[in-house]
Design an enzyme around this catalytic site. Sequence first.
Site, short mmCIF file in Angstrom:
data_model
loop_
_atom_site.label_atom_id
_atom_site.label_comp_id
_atom_site.label_asym_id
_atom_site.label_seq_id
_atom_site.Cartn_x
_atom_site.Cartn_y
_atom_site.Cartn_z
N ASP A 82 0.84 -1.19 0.00
CA ASP A 82 0.00 0.00 0.00
C ASP A 82 0.88 1.25 0.00
OD1 ASP A 82 -2.42 1.72 0.69
OD2 ASP A 82 -3.26 -0.28 0.91
N HIS A 141 -3.77 5.72 3.43
CA HIS A 141 -4.55 4.52 3.09
C HIS A 141 -3.95 3.25 3.69
CE1 HIS A 141 -5.94 1.34 0.21
NE2 HIS A 141 -7.05 2.05 0.21
N SER A 146 -11.35 -1.64 -0.70
CA SER A 146 -10.07 -1.54 -0.01
C SER A 146 -10.21 -1.85 1.47
CB SER A 146 -9.49 -0.13 -0.15
OG SER A 146 -8.85 0.03 -1.37
#
Length: 679
Positions: free
Chosen positions: A182, A242, A423
Amino acid sequence: MKRMWFFAGLIVCLLALTLPASLKGPQRPSAVHAAALTPPTAQIIIQFEDAAAEAALLTATEQSELAALSQAAGMSVSYVREMSGDAHVLRLPQALPPDDVAAIAAQLETVEGVVYAEPDLIKTIDGRPIRPLFNPNLTPNDTQFGSQWHYMYTPGSAEGLNLVNAWNISTGSASTVVAVLDTGILNHNDLAGKTVPGYDFIADPFVGNDGNGRDSNPADPGDWYAANECGGTHSAQDSSWHGTHVAGTIGAASNNNLGVAGVNWQAKILPVRVLGKCGGYTSDIVDGMRWAAGLAVAGVPANANPAKVLNLSLGGPGACSATEQNAINAIVAAGSTVVVAAGNADANAAGFSPANCNNVITVAATNRTGSRAFYSNYGSVVEVSAPGGETDIFQSDGVLSTLDSGATVPANSHTYEYYQGTSMAAPHVAGLASLIVGRQPGYTPQQVLTLLQDTARSFPGGSTCSTSNCGAGIVDAYDALSATAGKFILSLYIMQGPPPLPTDPIINPGFESGPTSWTESATNPRNLIINSGFPSGVTPHGGSWATRLGGAHLDTSYIQQQVTVPAGTPYLAYWHWIDSEDFCGWDYGSVLINGAVVHEYDLCSAENTNGWVQKTVNLSAYAGQSVQLRIRAVTDSSLNSNLFVDDVSFQASPAPDIGPASGAVPANDPAAARRPAAP
């Protein structure tokens, strides 16, 4: 166009994020296909037939141009670097639309000695929210986790992962590693002590946004960008953090009276940074995937902590590339499970990679009531669904996890936020997969997938999900972990026939295979089944491994295994060594069956055994039954107590405790009156 979701240059369905309800009306935005106006790329991935072709075609001129390849491409082609999987990265003079780069790659494939060539596509986050950030002091601590509906299961109103009952079976194993590929990770308070050393695989300093290329620092410096900085016309965007949000769902520090809980309380997170400013190249992502699984990557130190589970909350439109599929095949062959988000374009996931690759677990997102989240991709390539949330009406219907308040660089604010997206759904499945392999380390990726599908919960009545568009069902942690000792193994018997019955129903009774077949859990996360680090003078009863319970303040630690109590030998017997500084009446050792205490005794200095003593417990009431056997130590806030355990078995008679010849006599009768507690 959905508010705050897409800008002109983005191609990837990595994260579904919208404005909070407080800033929007109740009308739900429509999902938009992510394929529109994909970002340009200046790189190509290429593989050669053999070393001779590689040497010939990678011979550069004085201007660093690769002559034969440049001639085929019709423009200057230069060499960037070797990558994993015997592939290489080439660079064009300038970034071009992906279709143009694909045409150039097709020309390169006509050159003798080239196996394949394909665009090195850029993957990036497709939106950021305006954040209503949560102060840690205002969020429920993780012993309540009242806002994490996505971990609970109340039919029709909280169609979550069903973790509450599952954690009674297993909270994970500290030996399990989960890779998060990520944007990197932040030094968040609720991730303290939960990571192993990772790596930053972003080779381009502009994308890396940290002033350098690849290095051993996977920290997230922020992925913000200015208007029009990523090619085309688009607005500026704040940093997303994220990777930190995804990591928190999988393995935030749990039962620590702070913030949120993770799916797996014990597992370690391996942060692998592959996405940065404006996204990340496929070549970097693939190298990061291989390295995460313990495979070699040129120019990168070996990974000392290979991951059994990889989470990829990323993707983009198009077919699964040869580069991606080759990497996934190698990773799965190495024994690692790959979990992938289906994407957030409200489209058929068959058109998005790596969700459409073979040998991955593709995850669609459901909302709080068990319907398909409005943004989630769908279709026959989806294996299972999991909670991804919907924040467009009520922010609290999203997935709550770890974050930061920094708009560009980290603010180190240790905050939390609700996000929505496939996600967010994928790490729920990755976390559950890690609980499964922690309980059954020998499971293959296919066995993990089969178990997840066989035990998935049916979609509730009225759901917009069905097995035709959202996979086998909503993954259910309790059913999956319950089946690891029964239902799933029986399904294998149909093909293979039952294995020979063991002479003792306890698997790995002396811990000489480490934690295999045992579940370890502790309030203060650590390895309990150990072969080193014993206090001075303490050695295992037999072999080189034993279990150490206690040894920490305000701690509940235990080992457990699902066993069948033999009708002919129903007396549990194990060797223990009590080493305590405490007064009696404060710290306890105990045996539990299916969560209920059936035997308890003091851990205190007056009961120190000064060596190994055999303890027996009558389990005749459970003869012939499959039960959850747990051996536990509970300590208070002062004066440490240790309980060492080794060589667990069943025997036919209620033999008295057998202790060392030193004369130390432990407490044999749990009903005996305890000494008065010290003031």
